[in-house]
Design an enzyme around this catalytic site. Structure first.
Site, short mmCIF file in Angstrom:
data_model
loop_
_atom_site.label_atom_id
_atom_site.label_comp_id
_atom_site.label_asym_id
_atom_site.label_seq_id
_atom_site.Cartn_x
_atom_site.Cartn_y
_atom_site.Cartn_z
N LYS A 14 0.82 -1.22 0.00
CA LYS A 14 0.00 0.00 0.00
C LYS A 14 0.85 1.27 0.00
O LYS A 14 0.56 2.23 -0.73
CB LYS A 14 -0.91 -0.01 1.22
CG LYS A 14 -1.74 1.26 1.43
CD LYS A 14 -2.65 1.11 2.63
CE LYS A 14 -1.88 0.91 3.93
NZ LYS A 14 -1.05 2.10 4.29
N ARG A 89 -8.05 3.50 10.16
CA ARG A 89 -7.59 2.17 10.54
C ARG A 89 -8.70 1.35 11.20
O ARG A 89 -8.57 0.13 11.34
CB ARG A 89 -6.40 2.27 11.49
CG ARG A 89 -5.13 2.81 10.85
CD ARG A 89 -4.00 2.85 11.85
NE ARG A 89 -2.79 3.40 11.29
CZ ARG A 89 -1.88 2.71 10.62
NH1 ARG A 89 -2.04 1.40 10.46
NH2 ARG A 89 -0.79 3.29 10.13
N ARG A 128 12.06 -11.86 5.85
CA ARG A 128 13.20 -10.94 5.87
C ARG A 128 14.31 -11.46 6.79
O ARG A 128 14.07 -11.89 7.91
CB ARG A 128 12.75 -9.55 6.35
CG ARG A 128 13.88 -8.53 6.36
CD ARG A 128 13.37 -7.13 6.63
NE ARG A 128 12.69 -7.03 7.91
CZ ARG A 128 12.28 -5.87 8.43
NH1 ARG A 128 12.44 -4.75 7.75
NH2 ARG A 128 11.68 -5.85 9.60
N ARG A 161 15.14 -11.06 12.82
CA ARG A 161 14.69 -10.32 14.00
C ARG A 161 13.50 -11.04 14.63
O ARG A 161 12.72 -11.70 13.95
CB ARG A 161 14.26 -8.90 13.62
CG ARG A 161 15.36 -8.02 13.12
CD ARG A 161 14.96 -6.59 12.95
NE ARG A 161 13.53 -6.37 12.74
CZ ARG A 161 13.02 -5.17 12.43
NH1 ARG A 161 13.80 -4.12 12.30
NH2 ARG A 161 11.72 -5.02 12.25
N ARG A 172 0.42 -10.70 14.89
CA ARG A 172 0.21 -9.28 14.60
C ARG A 172 -0.79 -9.10 13.46
O ARG A 172 -1.65 -8.21 13.50
CB ARG A 172 1.56 -8.64 14.24
CG ARG A 172 1.51 -7.12 14.12
CD ARG A 172 2.90 -6.52 14.05
NE ARG A 172 3.55 -6.79 12.78
CZ ARG A 172 4.67 -7.49 12.63
NH1 ARG A 172 5.26 -8.01 13.69
NH2 ARG A 172 5.21 -7.68 11.44
#
Length: 223
Positions: A14, A89, A128, A161, A172
């Site tokens: 986005k 949101r 990642r 991470r 999440r």
């Protein structure tokens, strides 16, 4: 005034599309994070209020966020309209935005959803890896290292991470996708929702989004 709302989950692309659409349509991209920082930096009453909430680790109330958005809509570069990136949101924010725009004789012209399935989002966000020595970034599918687990640039070990691990990303996403679904439902009910397939290449997604808001399809004039 044109008010376009760009919707999408984290990892949907986005943000990339917001910048591209801004250039093509000649409308400023307005992100709430940027609004908060600018208002706090400029010391406006709403900025001071927002800063106090953020420093306490609390969510900025909808009325403060919408108030800052109204200030931004009054800027010279926003007279033709804006592309909202990252707001609303929640359903309550969408409803507050509607009420505020009605008072100004305006409305959301289109809510553009960059739609990507949850499992694809999980792959994008949890793939990642960073090198230990310098933080060079790689991705399991989009930009994999030549040798698994080893940085192409400096040869150091690649690590992930904690917040990029699949189980953390999945938790999440569950929270964020629930709120996004409420906003999507709000704009679908209002009859202004337009969804495009976010799995397509970036340029193709851009063309699809522009086709939703331009009277002449973008690809007809930009082969």
């Amino acid at each position: 005034m044109r008010v376009l709302v760009l919707l999408g989950a984290p990892g949907a692309g986005k943000g990339t599309q917001a910048h591209v659409l801004s250039r093509h349509l000649g409308l400023p991209r307005v992100a709430t994070g940027d609004l908060f920082r600018a208002a706090a930096r400029n010391g406006t009453p709403l900025g001071i209020a927002a800063k106090a909430y953020m420093e306490r680790g609390e969510l900025v109330p909808d009325e403060v966020t919408v108030g800052m958005l109204l200030e931004r809509l009054g800027a010279a570069d926003a007279q033709r309209g804006v592309i909202l990136d990252g707001f609303p949101r929640t359903r309550s924010q969408a409803e507050a935005l509607d009420r505020t725009l009605v008072e100004r004789g305006a409305a959301v012209e289109a809510a553009l959803l960059v739609d990507v399935p949850a499992e694809e989002l999980l792959l994008r966000l949890s793939g990642r890896w960073l090198c230990e020595a310098a933080g060079h970034t790689f991705h399991e599918t989009a930009y994999p290292p030549r040798v698994p687990g080893v940085c192409d640039i400096c040869g150091s070990r690649l690590v992930q991470r904690a917040d990029d691990r699949p189980e953390v990303v999945r938790a999440r996403l569950e929270n964020q996708l629930s709120a996004l679904a409420d906003v999507v439902d709000h704009y679908r009910t209002a009859g202004v929702l337009q969804a495009v397939d976010g799995r397509r290449p970036i340029a193709a997604v851009t063309n699809d989004l522009l086709d939703c808001v331009e009277p002449v399809p973008y690809w007809r004039t930009h082969p």
